[in-house]
Enzyme design. Structure first.
Site, PDB file in Angstrom:
ATOM      1  N   THR A 233     -12.317   2.701   1.163  1.00  0.00           N
ATOM      2  CA  THR A 233     -10.975   3.172   1.518  1.00  0.00           C
ATOM      3  C   THR A 233     -10.519   4.304   0.608  1.00  0.00           C
ATOM      4  O   THR A 233     -10.789   4.323  -0.589  1.00  0.00           O
ATOM      5  CB  THR A 233      -9.955   2.028   1.456  1.00  0.00           C
ATOM      6  OG1 THR A 233     -10.064   1.374   0.188  1.00  0.00           O
ATOM      7  CG2 THR A 233     -10.210   1.019   2.559  1.00  0.00           C
ATOM      8  N   ASN A 253     -14.243   1.609  -3.515  1.00  0.00           N
ATOM      9  CA  ASN A 253     -15.312   0.639  -3.695  1.00  0.00           C
ATOM     10  C   ASN A 253     -15.794   0.086  -2.362  1.00  0.00           C
ATOM     11  O   ASN A 253     -15.152   0.237  -1.323  1.00  0.00           O
ATOM     12  CB  ASN A 253     -14.818  -0.525  -4.566  1.00  0.00           C
ATOM     13  CG  ASN A 253     -13.546  -1.139  -4.005  1.00  0.00           C
ATOM     14  OD1 ASN A 253     -12.459  -0.631  -4.257  1.00  0.00           O
ATOM     15  ND2 ASN A 253     -13.662  -2.206  -3.237  1.00  0.00           N
ATOM     16  N   ASP A 298     -16.209  -2.174  -9.150  1.00  0.00           N
ATOM     17  CA  ASP A 298     -14.974  -1.658  -8.560  1.00  0.00           C
ATOM     18  C   ASP A 298     -14.739  -0.231  -9.045  1.00  0.00           C
ATOM     19  O   ASP A 298     -13.616   0.168  -9.306  1.00  0.00           O
ATOM     20  CB  ASP A 298     -13.784  -2.554  -8.953  1.00  0.00           C
ATOM     21  CG  ASP A 298     -12.507  -2.156  -8.235  1.00  0.00           C
ATOM     22  OD1 ASP A 298     -12.591  -1.635  -7.115  1.00  0.00           O
ATOM     23  OD2 ASP A 298     -11.427  -2.343  -8.807  1.00  0.00           O
ATOM     24  N   LYS A 325     -12.698   5.997 -12.277  1.00  0.00           N
ATOM     25  CA  LYS A 325     -12.654   4.776 -13.084  1.00  0.00           C
ATOM     26  C   LYS A 325     -13.839   4.621 -14.030  1.00  0.00           C
ATOM     27  O   LYS A 325     -13.746   3.941 -15.043  1.00  0.00           O
ATOM     28  CB  LYS A 325     -12.621   3.549 -12.163  1.00  0.00           C
ATOM     29  CG  LYS A 325     -11.268   3.217 -11.574  1.00  0.00           C
ATOM     30  CD  LYS A 325     -11.353   1.885 -10.836  1.00  0.00           C
ATOM     31  CE  LYS A 325     -10.015   1.456 -10.277  1.00  0.00           C
ATOM     32  NZ  LYS A 325     -10.104   0.127  -9.626  1.00  0.00           N
ATOM     33  N   CYS A 593      -1.946 -14.463  -6.610  1.00  0.00           N
ATOM     34  CA  CYS A 593      -0.644 -14.295  -7.259  1.00  0.00           C
ATOM     35  C   CYS A 593      -0.751 -13.592  -8.611  1.00  0.00           C
ATOM     36  O   CYS A 593       0.190 -12.924  -9.062  1.00  0.00           O
ATOM     37  CB  CYS A 593       0.040 -15.641  -7.459  1.00  0.00           C
ATOM     38  SG  CYS A 593      -0.024 -16.742  -6.041  1.00  0.00           S
ATOM     39  N   CYS A 596       0.318  -9.758  -9.400  1.00  0.00           N
ATOM     40  CA  CYS A 596       1.705  -9.364  -9.648  1.00  0.00           C
ATOM     41  C   CYS A 596       2.406 -10.249 -10.673  1.00  0.00           C
ATOM     42  O   CYS A 596       3.186  -9.753 -11.487  1.00  0.00           O
ATOM     43  CB  CYS A 596       2.500  -9.375  -8.340  1.00  0.00           C
ATOM     44  SG  CYS A 596       2.017  -8.088  -7.172  1.00  0.00           S
ATOM     45  N   HIS A 597       2.140 -11.549 -10.631  1.00  0.00           N
ATOM     46  CA  HIS A 597       2.875 -12.482 -11.483  1.00  0.00           C
ATOM     47  C   HIS A 597       2.224 -12.707 -12.841  1.00  0.00           C
ATOM     48  O   HIS A 597       2.760 -13.456 -13.658  1.00  0.00           O
ATOM     49  CB  HIS A 597       3.087 -13.807 -10.756  1.00  0.00           C
ATOM     50  CG  HIS A 597       4.054 -13.705  -9.614  1.00  0.00           C
ATOM     51  ND1 HIS A 597       5.416 -13.685  -9.789  1.00  0.00           N
ATOM     52  CD2 HIS A 597       3.832 -13.588  -8.275  1.00  0.00           C
ATOM     53  CE1 HIS A 597       6.009 -13.580  -8.605  1.00  0.00           C
ATOM     54  NE2 HIS A 597       5.068 -13.515  -7.670  1.00  0.00           N
TER      55      HIS A 597
END
Length: 665
Positions: A233, A253, A298, A325, A593, A596-597
């Site tokens: 992508t 990737n 990645d 990267k 999760c 973000c968390h």
């Protein structure tokens, strides 16, 4: 030596440019302003001219300025237009992402928006759930919109669109989560009509290939890769050369990362981890350079692409630059794709060397984690250089790159042949769990000035934490950068000496920009910080001071005093933790999760710290947010794929982490 005059109408920035009308300033994407009113001799007199507070959940975006108006989009691609002299809001356009049918799924990945585009009186944004939108730059009224993720069921968009002549080009992300085939699409600037689409990787051979290029690429794949989509992508970087009429794209990737699953017989897997030149009018393939053949990590080439004319070994070269990267800085001939050079800007151990003629890497065999052998690989998946923009100064010939030095354990899953992806927008890498006895040193960061012609580091300065903001170089021989510690700094472009600093009351990931109005030069940056890791200082999601901040010489505006309270960890003593449910919740949290968390549930500003939230204490309220998407307008997606047992498991895991944290105090 850097040539300032350009080459027969090439894209070297003109000294007179006073606007900032593209992601990187102009079509060179150098993140360079030729303005020099603010310079090394007077930057100490720089002061705050105006601010604009942003009511949003995410703000790490690149602003633009055209004809006295500052444009930016934040959160769910909400476009703002401000008076560039005063910061007064002129108009706002909300594409209403949260109400779109696809949003509930597509919002499970991606972090807001990183930028917008401008051309011919129109502002363009690509929305997270998959539309390309054009609005009138004067009124904020919708001109046209089109669905661009019509062939990418689980794709999403966080990168800006790019203007290439009379075409607007956009890609998307999603190849970390589910079977996805990357592509880019060009749309007519005025009408939004699709002009062309170019696929990054080949599809199912039984269905035929779209063109000879895909037929050629298929020969570099093995197995039944199309069942996994392939990946590739184009979720961020592009640049446009108006002389050649080439649009350059940076590809991502493979899906999954582990090549032994998607292409078990090996192969280069074109066009993963590549820079590709396309004809901007037709979308036809021109040339490519692949930084990571096979790309079993990645390592993406989706970081910003910048163009310049540089004399290398006595010859003027029309150069394309990128620091992806993988830890190397690349220079290519942008007309032919010919490899010029590659040098290490960060710690890396995946390659023994880069062939100086072909540009092909010689792989370190240990980095392929063969036979289940674990390997501590540098750089880590965040990259030696991430999406935080680098800049290039035609005056110094140096590129200024925010660099990270970090490693990650890579290892095959227990049985590669039996691996299958988990649907529902969970991270699917194709990697196994790291051995418990294998640890990785803490990551660090630096600002690196890279001499492109000499292919070496000219100077570098250490920086705090891991993630810091993008850079901007200026004609005043300055480099501006916001850091995660909340300081906005100006450095000497020649030697990296810090010449000025301002306390911004928030960390920054966005890059600054500069413009001139009425004979006065301004410097603007947007504050806002997010990370998957807790930081020092840690910018609490709910208390962040997300602002547009604009500076000018002699300005004297003062920020209000920052009132920040350390929110306590909450708990309910009557809540009885079930270890079996904790195990279920931990599996969900650490595959989705966590992004973000925060690692260990210690949030780094991307989302609320769940240990400090009362919502998980109420089963119905927690399900409304997590399953039904009650807070989608504030950036929290709905995970309708989760079962009641998985949601309850998350509640128990959150309670356990909260009590562990309280006990550790």
């Amino acid at each position: 030596m850097v040539q300032g005059a350009g080459w027969a109408g090439g894209p070297t920035p003109a000294p007179a440019r006073s606007d900032w009308h593209a992601f990187g300033g102009d079509s060179t994407e150098q993140h360079y302003s030729p303005l020099d009113q603010i310079n090394q001799g007077n930057v100490s007199q720089l002061g705050l001219a105006w601010t604009y507070d942003i009511d949003t959940f995410d703000s790490y975006t690149q602003p633009l300025e055209v004809d006295g108006v500052v444009y930016f989009a934040v959160g769910n691609s909400v476009i703002h237009a401000l008076d560039a002299r005063t910061g007064k809001l002129l108009w706002q356009y909300d594409p209403d992402v949260a109400s779109q049918p696809e949003a509930k799924t597509r919002m499970r990945a991606g972090w807001g928006t990183r930028g917008i585009a401008y051309k011919d009186g129109m502002v363009f944004t690509a929305t997270r759930e998959g539309r390309l939108v054009a609005v009138d730059a004067k009124t904020g009224k919708l001109r046209w919109q089109v669905k661009t993720l019509d062939e990418a069921e689980n794709g999403y968009i966080t990168g800006p669109p790019w203007v290439a002549g009379d075409v607007v080009v956009t890609g998307f992300g999603g190849a970390d989560y589910s079977p996805t085939r990357g592509y880019v699409t060009g749309y007519d600037l005025k009408t939004g009509k699709k002009r062309w689409r170019w696929y990054v990787v080949p599809g199912d051979p039984a269905k035929g290939f779209e063109n000879k290029t895909m037929e050629m690429a298929a020969k570099t794949w093995s197995g039944e890769w199309w069942k996994y989509g392939g990946g590739g992508t184009v979720w961020h970087a592009m640049a446009y050369d108006p002389k050649l009429d080439y649009i350059y794209i940076g590809t991502g990737n493979g899906f999954p990362w582990n090549q032994k699953i998607r292409s078990p017989g090996g192969g280069d897997n074109l066009f993963l981890g590549s820079i590709v030149a396309l004809n901007a009018k037709t979308g036809e393939y021109v040339w490519h350079y692949q930084a990571n053949p096979g790309n079993t990590y990645d390592f993406t080439s989706t970081m910003d692409i910048e163009l310049a004319d540089i004399t290398i070994n006595g010859k003027l070269r029309h150069v394309l630059m990128q620091a992806p990267k993988n830890g190397f800085f690349y220079a290519l001939d942008r007309e032919t794709g010919q490899f010029i050079s590659a040098g290490e800007i960060a710690k890396q151990n995946w390659a023994k060397s880069i062939d100086p003629v072909t540009g092909r890497p010689e792989m370190n065999p240990d980095s392929l984690y063969l036979d289940g052998k674990a390997f501590v690989m540098y750089p880590f998946p965040n990259g030696a250089h991430g999406v935080q923009a680098m800049s290039f100064s035609p005056k110094t010939g140096l590129s200024y790159v925010p660099v990270m030095d970090g490693g990650r354990v890579v290892v095959d899953p227990a049985n590669v042949k039996d691996w299958h992806y988990r649907p529902g927008m969970f991270v699917n890498t194709g990697l196994g769990a790291p051995p418990a006895n294998l640890t990785v040193p803490s990551a660090s960061s630096r600002l690196v000035a890279w001499d492109v012609a000499a292919n070496r580091i000219a100077w570098q300065v250490p920086e705090p934490g891991i993630f810091n903001g993008g850079t901007m170089a200026t004609g005043g021989n300055l480099v501006f950068q916001g850091l995660n510690d909340g300081s906005f700094n100006a450095y000497s472009a020649q030697d990296g000496k810090k010449l000025w600093s301002y306390a911004m009351q928030n960390g920054m990931l966005a890059a600054p920009m500069s413009y001139s109005l009425g004979g006065k030069q301004y410097v603007t940056i947007i504050t806002g910080f997010r990370s998957s890791y807790a930081n020092t200082p840690n910018w609490d999601y709910r208390q962040q001071k997300r602002r547009v901040m604009t500076f000018a010489l002699g300005a004297t505006k003062q920020l209000p005093k920052a009132e920040v309270a350390d929110a306590p960890i909450v708990d309910d003593a009557a809540f009885v933790i079930d270890p079996a449910k904790v195990k279920i919740g931990a599996g969900i949290f650490n595959t989705s999760c966590v992004i973000c968390h925060g690692v260990g549930m210690a949030a780094g500003g991307a989302a609320p710290d769940l240990r400090k939230s009362s919502i998980p204490l109420d089963a119905a309220g927690f399900a409304a947010v997590l399953h039904d998407g009650a807070l989608m307008s504030r950036g929290m997606p709905g995970f309708g794929n989760l079962t009641p047992e998985e949601i309850e498991g998350l509640r128990h895991y959150i309670r356990q982490r909260a009590r562990e944290s309280l006990a550790a105090k």
